[in-house]
Write an enzyme that holds these catalytic residues in place. Structure first.
Site, PDB file in Angstrom:
ATOM      1  N   THR A  63      55.721  11.929 -16.610  1.00  9.93           N
ATOM      2  CA  THR A  63      56.237  10.751 -15.914  1.00  9.93           C
ATOM      3  C   THR A  63      56.776   9.750 -16.929  1.00  9.93           C
ATOM      4  O   THR A  63      56.548   9.874 -18.135  1.00  9.93           O
ATOM      5  CB  THR A  63      55.121  10.049 -15.097  1.00  9.93           C
ATOM      6  OG1 THR A  63      54.176   9.485 -15.999  1.00  9.93           O
ATOM      7  CG2 THR A  63      54.446  11.008 -14.125  1.00  9.93           C
ATOM      8  N   ARG A 103      48.873  20.543 -13.464  1.00 10.94           N
ATOM      9  CA  ARG A 103      48.995  19.106 -13.712  1.00 10.94           C
ATOM     10  C   ARG A 103      50.430  18.699 -13.370  1.00 10.94           C
ATOM     11  O   ARG A 103      51.378  19.466 -13.577  1.00 10.94           O
ATOM     12  CB  ARG A 103      48.723  18.799 -15.181  1.00 10.94           C
ATOM     13  CG  ARG A 103      48.864  17.323 -15.511  1.00 10.94           C
ATOM     14  CD  ARG A 103      48.668  17.051 -16.991  1.00 10.94           C
ATOM     15  NE  ARG A 103      48.813  15.625 -17.260  1.00 10.94           N
ATOM     16  CZ  ARG A 103      48.902  15.111 -18.466  1.00 10.94           C
ATOM     17  NH1 ARG A 103      48.855  15.894 -19.518  1.00 10.94           N
ATOM     18  NH2 ARG A 103      49.041  13.816 -18.617  1.00 10.94           N
ATOM     19  N   HIS A 104      50.598  17.491 -12.881  1.00 15.26           N
ATOM     20  CA  HIS A 104      51.944  16.990 -12.592  1.00 15.26           C
ATOM     21  C   HIS A 104      52.801  16.995 -13.859  1.00 15.26           C
ATOM     22  O   HIS A 104      52.299  16.979 -14.983  1.00 15.26           O
ATOM     23  CB  HIS A 104      51.879  15.575 -12.007  1.00 15.26           C
ATOM     24  CG  HIS A 104      51.309  14.566 -12.951  1.00 15.26           C
ATOM     25  ND1 HIS A 104      52.033  14.006 -13.986  1.00 15.26           N
ATOM     26  CD2 HIS A 104      50.063  14.044 -13.038  1.00 15.26           C
ATOM     27  CE1 HIS A 104      51.270  13.159 -14.653  1.00 15.26           C
ATOM     28  NE2 HIS A 104      50.062  13.171 -14.098  1.00 15.26           N
ATOM     29  N   GLY A 105      54.123  16.978 -13.672  1.00 15.45           N
ATOM     30  CA  GLY A 105      55.044  16.904 -14.792  1.00 15.45           C
ATOM     31  C   GLY A 105      55.023  15.539 -15.458  1.00 15.45           C
ATOM     32  O   GLY A 105      54.455  14.573 -14.935  1.00 15.45           O
ATOM     33  N   GLU A 160      43.920  11.108  -9.856  1.00 12.19           N
ATOM     34  CA  GLU A 160      43.483  10.953 -11.239  1.00 12.19           C
ATOM     35  C   GLU A 160      42.290  10.016 -11.302  1.00 12.19           C
ATOM     36  O   GLU A 160      42.052   9.238 -10.365  1.00 12.19           O
ATOM     37  CB  GLU A 160      44.633  10.418 -12.099  1.00 12.19           C
ATOM     38  CG  GLU A 160      44.322  10.266 -13.572  1.00 12.19           C
ATOM     39  CD  GLU A 160      43.900  11.552 -14.281  1.00 12.19           C
ATOM     40  OE1 GLU A 160      42.832  12.109 -13.938  1.00 12.19           O
ATOM     41  OE2 GLU A 160      44.631  11.978 -15.195  1.00 12.19           O
ATOM     42  N   GLN A 205      47.936   5.412 -16.291  1.00 12.75           N
ATOM     43  CA  GLN A 205      48.377   5.401 -14.899  1.00 12.75           C
ATOM     44  C   GLN A 205      47.221   5.285 -13.921  1.00 12.75           C
ATOM     45  O   GLN A 205      47.264   4.481 -13.015  1.00 12.75           O
ATOM     46  CB  GLN A 205      49.202   6.661 -14.581  1.00 12.75           C
ATOM     47  CG  GLN A 205      50.544   6.642 -15.261  1.00 12.75           C
ATOM     48  CD  GLN A 205      51.404   7.810 -14.887  1.00 12.75           C
ATOM     49  OE1 GLN A 205      52.310   7.663 -14.086  1.00 12.75           O
ATOM     50  NE2 GLN A 205      51.144   8.957 -15.475  1.00 12.75           N
ATOM     51  N   GLY A 206      46.216   6.127 -14.095  1.00 14.61           N
ATOM     52  CA  GLY A 206      45.123   6.116 -13.132  1.00 14.61           C
ATOM     53  C   GLY A 206      45.644   6.327 -11.727  1.00 14.61           C
ATOM     54  O   GLY A 206      46.341   7.298 -11.459  1.00 14.61           O
ATOM     55  N   GLY A 260      45.822  15.219 -15.338  1.00 13.31           N
ATOM     56  CA  GLY A 260      45.240  15.729 -16.571  1.00 13.31           C
ATOM     57  C   GLY A 260      43.729  15.645 -16.644  1.00 13.31           C
ATOM     58  O   GLY A 260      43.043  16.644 -16.900  1.00 13.31           O
ATOM     59  N   ILE A 261      43.169  14.461 -16.431  1.00 11.78           N
ATOM     60  CA  ILE A 261      41.718  14.301 -16.557  1.00 11.78           C
ATOM     61  C   ILE A 261      41.004  14.950 -15.373  1.00 11.78           C
ATOM     62  O   ILE A 261      39.951  15.571 -15.530  1.00 11.78           O
ATOM     63  CB  ILE A 261      41.329  12.813 -16.691  1.00 11.78           C
ATOM     64  CG1 ILE A 261      42.030  12.183 -17.907  1.00 11.78           C
ATOM     65  CG2 ILE A 261      39.820  12.644 -16.800  1.00 11.78           C
ATOM     66  CD1 ILE A 261      41.719  12.863 -19.239  1.00 11.78           C
ATOM     67  N   ARG A 282      53.582  11.376  -8.208  1.00 12.81           N
ATOM     68  CA  ARG A 282      53.942  12.266  -9.309  1.00 12.81           C
ATOM     69  C   ARG A 282      53.409  13.675  -9.094  1.00 12.81           C
ATOM     70  O   ARG A 282      54.075  14.655  -9.426  1.00 12.81           O
ATOM     71  CB  ARG A 282      53.484  11.687 -10.640  1.00 12.81           C
ATOM     72  CG  ARG A 282      51.981  11.455 -10.791  1.00 12.81           C
ATOM     73  CD  ARG A 282      51.687  10.603 -12.023  1.00 12.81           C
ATOM     74  NE  ARG A 282      50.287  10.428 -12.316  1.00 12.81           N
ATOM     75  CZ  ARG A 282      49.534   9.439 -11.847  1.00 12.81           C
ATOM     76  NH1 ARG A 282      50.045   8.540 -11.016  1.00 12.81           N
ATOM     77  NH2 ARG A 282      48.265   9.336 -12.207  1.00 12.81           N
TER      78      ARG A 282
END
Length: 186
Positions: free
Chosen positions: A14, A10-12, A86, A23-24, A146-147, A62
């Site tokens: 933000t 997963r990205h770090g 995402e 964010q979506g 994440g999702i 991201r």
């Protein structure tokens, strides 16, 4: 159906994660903590033999920035794939979670993604991620969200992939998925 060996990241963190905003498909930059999380993922990945692995990322800034920090010293190319974005949150993009309705029941914060007006919903995300996995032919390191990570791991491993404490993906860690099982690398 077995899939190639994967490392899923997963990205770090933000700025919007830190502010608890949805964010979506929108983007906000990594925080200093997010950059450190990406560097930690790089340390984890350096301890693995990635010979023959493709490196794939969501095109979101991201995720691509995280991939660059983590993999920059290790690879020559990071390809992007829109299917790693995402989940779309439609009209709720950029809104603070505290201003959104919180459903009753299990995992209410996860359920917000399903109920977002004009959003992609879990069925749309599942179809997109399943298509990505069906096309995947080589072992890969994947940088996503994440999702999306949660959906990918549930498709690969089954619902038991979501019973661990950081089911949403975990920033700064790496999920290793091989032969239908997952392990968390920290």
């Amino acid at each position: 159906m077995l899939h190639p060996e994967l490392y899923i990241c997963r990205h770090g963190e933000t700025e919007w994660n830190a502010a608890d905003r949805m964010q979506g498909w929108l983007n906000s930059p990594l925080t200093a903590k997010g950059e450190m999380q990406a560097a930690r993922q790089g340390e984890i990945l350096r301890s693995r033999d990635l010979t023959g692995f493709a490196c794939l990322s969501s095109p979101s800034g991201r995720a691509f920035q995280t991939a660059g920090i983590a993999l920059g010293p290790l690879v020559d190319e990071i390809r992007t794939d829109d299917r790693l974005r995402e989940i779309g949150v439609g009209d709720w993009s950029g809104l603070y979670r505290k201003d959104l309705p919180l459903p009753e029941g299990e995992d209410p914060y996860i359920q917000q993604y399903e109920m977002a007006p004009g959003g992609e919903g879990f069925d749309g995300l599942r179809a997109r991620v399943a298509g990505f996995l069906a096309d995947l032919e080589e072992p890969s390191v994947i940088f996503t969200h994440g999702i999306t990570s949660r959906m990918m791991r549930s498709l690969l491993v089954g619902q038991e992939a979501l019973t661990v404490g950081t089911a949403q993906g975990g920033q700064g860690v790496v999920w290793h998925v091989k032969d239908g099982a997952q392990s968390l690398l920290q």
